[in-house]
Design an enzyme around this catalytic site. Structure first.
Site, short mmCIF file in Angstrom:
data_model
loop_
_atom_site.label_atom_id
_atom_site.label_comp_id
_atom_site.label_asym_id
_atom_site.label_seq_id
_atom_site.Cartn_x
_atom_site.Cartn_y
_atom_site.Cartn_z
N ILE A 19 40.65 41.77 30.09
CA ILE A 19 39.62 42.40 29.25
C ILE A 19 39.91 43.90 29.11
N LEU A 41 48.05 47.41 39.28
CA LEU A 41 49.06 46.41 38.89
C LEU A 41 49.21 45.35 39.98
N ALA A 88 38.31 47.21 36.99
CA ALA A 88 39.21 46.77 38.07
C ALA A 88 38.50 45.89 39.08
N ALA A 89 39.05 44.72 39.29
CA ALA A 89 38.45 43.77 40.24
C ALA A 89 39.43 42.64 40.49
N THR A 140 29.45 40.48 35.81
CA THR A 140 29.54 39.09 35.38
C THR A 140 28.18 38.39 35.42
N ASP A 141 28.06 37.31 34.64
CA ASP A 141 26.84 36.48 34.70
C ASP A 141 26.76 35.68 36.00
N GLU A 142 27.91 35.57 36.71
CA GLU A 142 27.94 34.71 37.91
C GLU A 142 27.07 35.24 39.03
N TYR A 166 33.69 35.47 45.14
CA TYR A 166 33.87 36.37 43.98
C TYR A 166 32.52 36.91 43.49
N LYS A 170 30.93 40.72 43.46
CA LYS A 170 30.50 41.42 42.23
C LYS A 170 29.02 41.81 42.36
N LEU A 206 40.61 28.83 32.93
CA LEU A 206 40.57 27.53 32.25
C LEU A 206 41.31 27.51 30.90
N PRO A 299 34.93 23.77 45.29
CA PRO A 299 33.82 23.84 46.25
C PRO A 299 32.72 24.79 45.75
P1 NAD Z 1 41.84 40.55 35.43
O1 NAD Z 1 41.99 39.88 36.74
O2 NAD Z 1 42.58 40.03 34.26
O3 NAD Z 1 42.23 42.10 35.56
C1 NAD Z 1 41.86 42.88 36.66
C2 NAD Z 1 42.67 44.17 36.61
O4 NAD Z 1 42.25 45.02 37.69
C3 NAD Z 1 44.18 43.95 36.77
O5 NAD Z 1 44.89 44.73 35.83
C4 NAD Z 1 44.46 44.44 38.19
O6 NAD Z 1 45.77 44.95 38.37
C5 NAD Z 1 43.41 45.53 38.34
N1 NAD Z 1 43.06 45.78 39.75
C6 NAD Z 1 42.77 44.84 40.69
N2 NAD Z 1 42.54 45.45 41.88
C7 NAD Z 1 42.66 46.78 41.66
C8 NAD Z 1 42.52 47.93 42.49
N3 NAD Z 1 42.22 47.82 43.79
N4 NAD Z 1 42.71 49.14 41.94
C9 NAD Z 1 43.04 49.28 40.62
N5 NAD Z 1 43.21 48.23 39.80
C10 NAD Z 1 43.01 47.00 40.31
O7 NAD Z 1 40.27 40.59 35.16
P2 NAD Z 1 39.45 40.40 33.80
O8 NAD Z 1 39.23 38.96 33.57
O9 NAD Z 1 40.04 41.25 32.76
O10 NAD Z 1 38.04 41.01 34.28
C11 NAD Z 1 37.83 42.42 34.23
C12 NAD Z 1 36.44 42.73 34.76
O11 NAD Z 1 35.47 42.03 33.98
C13 NAD Z 1 36.22 42.29 36.20
O12 NAD Z 1 35.44 43.27 36.84
C14 NAD Z 1 35.45 40.98 36.08
O13 NAD Z 1 34.62 40.78 37.20
C15 NAD Z 1 34.65 41.24 34.82
N6 NAD Z 1 34.29 40.03 34.03
C16 NAD Z 1 35.25 39.14 33.67
C17 NAD Z 1 34.90 38.04 32.87
C18 NAD Z 1 35.93 37.03 32.43
O14 NAD Z 1 35.55 35.99 31.86
N7 NAD Z 1 37.22 37.24 32.64
C19 NAD Z 1 33.57 37.88 32.46
C20 NAD Z 1 32.62 38.82 32.87
C21 NAD Z 1 33.00 39.91 33.64
O1 DAU Z 2 31.18 33.74 33.92
C1 DAU Z 2 32.01 34.87 33.96
C2 DAU Z 2 33.18 34.59 34.86
O2 DAU Z 2 34.01 33.67 34.16
C3 DAU Z 2 33.97 35.83 35.25
O3 DAU Z 2 33.15 36.68 36.00
C4 DAU Z 2 35.21 35.45 36.05
O4 DAU Z 2 35.99 36.60 36.31
C5 DAU Z 2 36.02 34.47 35.24
O5 DAU Z 2 37.14 34.03 35.99
C6 DAU Z 2 35.16 33.27 34.84
O6 DAU Z 2 34.81 32.45 35.98
P1 DAU Z 2 34.83 30.85 35.89
O7 DAU Z 2 34.99 30.32 37.26
O8 DAU Z 2 33.71 30.35 35.07
O9 DAU Z 2 36.19 30.69 35.00
P2 DAU Z 2 37.44 29.69 35.14
O10 DAU Z 2 38.24 29.90 33.89
O11 DAU Z 2 38.12 29.80 36.44
O12 DAU Z 2 36.74 28.27 35.05
C7 DAU Z 2 35.93 27.90 33.93
C8 DAU Z 2 35.39 26.51 34.20
O13 DAU Z 2 36.49 25.59 34.14
C9 DAU Z 2 34.77 26.33 35.56
O14 DAU Z 2 33.67 25.44 35.45
C10 DAU Z 2 35.88 25.69 36.40
C11 DAU Z 2 36.64 24.87 35.38
N1 DAU Z 2 38.10 24.73 35.63
C12 DAU Z 2 38.83 25.84 35.86
C13 DAU Z 2 40.20 25.75 36.10
C14 DAU Z 2 41.00 26.97 36.39
C15 DAU Z 2 38.68 23.47 35.57
O15 DAU Z 2 38.00 22.46 35.32
N2 DAU Z 2 40.03 23.38 35.80
C16 DAU Z 2 40.80 24.46 36.08
O16 DAU Z 2 42.03 24.28 36.31
#
Ligand code: NAD
Ligand code: DAU
Length: 361
Positions: A19, A41, A88-89, A140-142, A166, A170, A206, A299
């Site tokens: 993101i 990184l 960053a997370a 996050t919504d989680e 996780y 958060k 996913l 789990p």
């Molecule tokens: P991502 O895992 O793709 O990217 C995380 C980035 O943070 C990476 O570039 C990593 O190198 C960097 N990072 C990790 N630890 C670090 C540290 N100690 N210092 C500096 N940099 C560090 O994550 P994403 O999916 O892009 O999510 C970004 C943010 O948005 C997170 O805070 C996550 O909780 C939140 N979020 C994600 C989703 C989603 O669906 N992916 C949804 C809602 C909120």
């Molecule tokens: O809701 C926001 C969150 O969405 C973010 O905060 C997280 O950073 C992000 O990783 C994501 O969490 P989820 O656990 O919802 O996402 P994931 O893509 O891991 O899984 C989405 C759904 O799909 C979940 O119900 C688990 C399921 N899944 C996931 C994987 C990786 C599968 O069924 N098979 C899989 O191999």
């Protein structure tokens, strides 16, 4: 407000991740907002995600850990940003189940360290620079836990009930941000967003996992009965929402962001399979859906998430532009057009993770 961010820079943490890199691209390429990208990184951070920005004016990259107070202090003093947007997370739920330590270290302690440095920097500012400074925490919504089928969607006043290491980490970081505003009047904003998808998402989550596996003829591992529900948001819609909150949000407030696109995992995977069947048919003519493989559940797997986005829509005028149908087509097409990127991120370490997570499941 808008003019201020056109002139002054934003420090983005985690801008080499999924993101964050989309957000940095939006700022630098589309809005002319200078960005200092600070990223450790980790396995999830990839300079290939921001390759097109490297030579652009108004863009700087610094490799640093948010846990490293002196490094963050130096960067803040040198670049004097007018805002921090904190992505960053550690972000993958399955990794948090197998090894929570890094999640505690980065998401909780790292956010604390960043808040300390940002507060010290803000305290040294004066006048307009101090009044206009903002710290936006991306969450996050989680943190709200899991919904039953007929429960109303999460609102900003839903009590926190995180269920995974996780989401607990958060939630802790959200509470720290809240406390820094309440105790020190530090100018914070927090966004809680639903599941994102789109370009540059690491293929452990996913949607990119299903696309990558489908393209290479591997099984598509669906956890449990596949009926868990997530609310999907195209990543650029999330980035636009964050900018709106940064520019117009009320200090100390939290804003829920979502796609209004609740779907079961099975529906998501079947949609991906149909799109792949159309854009990249399998040589033997069978559907990608024949690769679907139900595996042992995650789990503590949260059953359903859904977001009530009335606050951000009514106060700030934001709503998602992409539907799931348009967003998933763009996403599958991006992965088809960027096979080199997929190959570059699915290295030896990625293959080790896939074995650990899926073998014998
Ligand atoms: P991502 O895992 O793709 O990217 C995380 C980035 O943070 C990476 O570039 C990593 O190198 C960097 N990072 C990790 N630890 C670090 C540290 N100690 N210092 C500096 N940099 C560090 O994550 P994403 O999916 O892009 O999510 C970004 C943010 O948005 C997170 O805070 C996550 O909780 C939140 N979020 C994600 C989703 C989603 O669906 N992916 C949804 C809602 C909120
Ligand atoms: O809701 C926001 C969150 O969405 C973010 O905060 C997280 O950073 C992000 O990783 C994501 O969490 P989820 O656990 O919802 O996402 P994931 O893509 O891991 O899984 C989405 C759904 O799909 C979940 O119900 C688990 C399921 N899944 C996931 C994987 C990786 C599968 O069924 N098979 C899989 O191999």
């Amino acid at each position: 407000m808008l003019g201020r961010y056109m002139q002054h820079s934003v420090l983005v943490t985690g801008g080499a991740g999924f993101i964050g890199s989309n957000f940095v691209r939006l700022c630098v390429l589309e809005r002319g907002i200078p960005v200092i990208n600070v990223d450790k990184l980790t396995y999830a951070g990839n300079l290939g995600n921001v390759r097109d920005l490297e030579q652009k004016s108004g863009y700087s990259f610094l490799q640093a850990d948010i846990n490293d107070g002196p490094a963050i202090r130096d960067i803040l003093r040198k670049f004097q940003p007018s805002a921090i947007v904190h992505f960053a997370a550690e972000s993958h739920v399955d990794r948090s189940i197998l090894g929570p330590d890094e999640f505690i270290q980065t998401n909780i302690h790292g956010t604390f360290q960043l808040l300390e440095e940002a507060k010290a920097y803000w305290n040294e500012l004066s006048g307009t620079a101090k009044a206009q400074f903002r710290f936006l925490h991306v969450s996050t919504d989680e943190v709200f836990g899991s919904l039953k089928p007929d429960d109303p969607a999460f609102s900003e006043s839903t009590p926190y009930a995180p269920n995974s290491p996780y989401s607990a980490s958060k939630a802790a970081s959200d509470h720290l941000v809240r406390a820094y505003h309440h105790t020190y009047a530090f100018p914070t904003l927090t966004t809680n967003c639903s599941n994102n998808y789109g370009p540059y998402q690491f293929p452990e989550k996913l949607i990119p996992l299903m696309i990558a596996n489908g393209l290479s003829g591997k099984k598509l591992p669906v956890y449990g009965d596949g009926l868990n529900v997530r609310d999907w948001l195209y990543v650029t819609d999330h980035c636009e929402a964050i900018l709106q909150v940064l520019q117009k949000g009320r200090i100390g407030e939290t804003y829920n962001i979502g796609g209004c696109a609740e779907m079961t995992n099975l529906d998501v995977v079947n949609t991906i399979c149909r799109t792949l069947d159309e854009l990249r048919p399998r040589p033997d003519g069978t559907s990608h859906a024949s690769l679907i493989n139900f595996v042992k559940d995650r789990p503590g797997h949260d059953r359903r998430y859904a977001m009530d986005i009335r606050k951000i829509r009514n106060e700030l005028g934001w709503s998602p532009k992409e539907s799931f149908a348009t967003g998933i087509r763009k996403t599958v097409s991006w992965y088809l057009d960027n096979s080199e990127w997929v190959e570059s991120v699915t290295s030896g370490a990625y293959r080790d993770w896939m074995r650990t997570q899926y073998a014998g499941r």
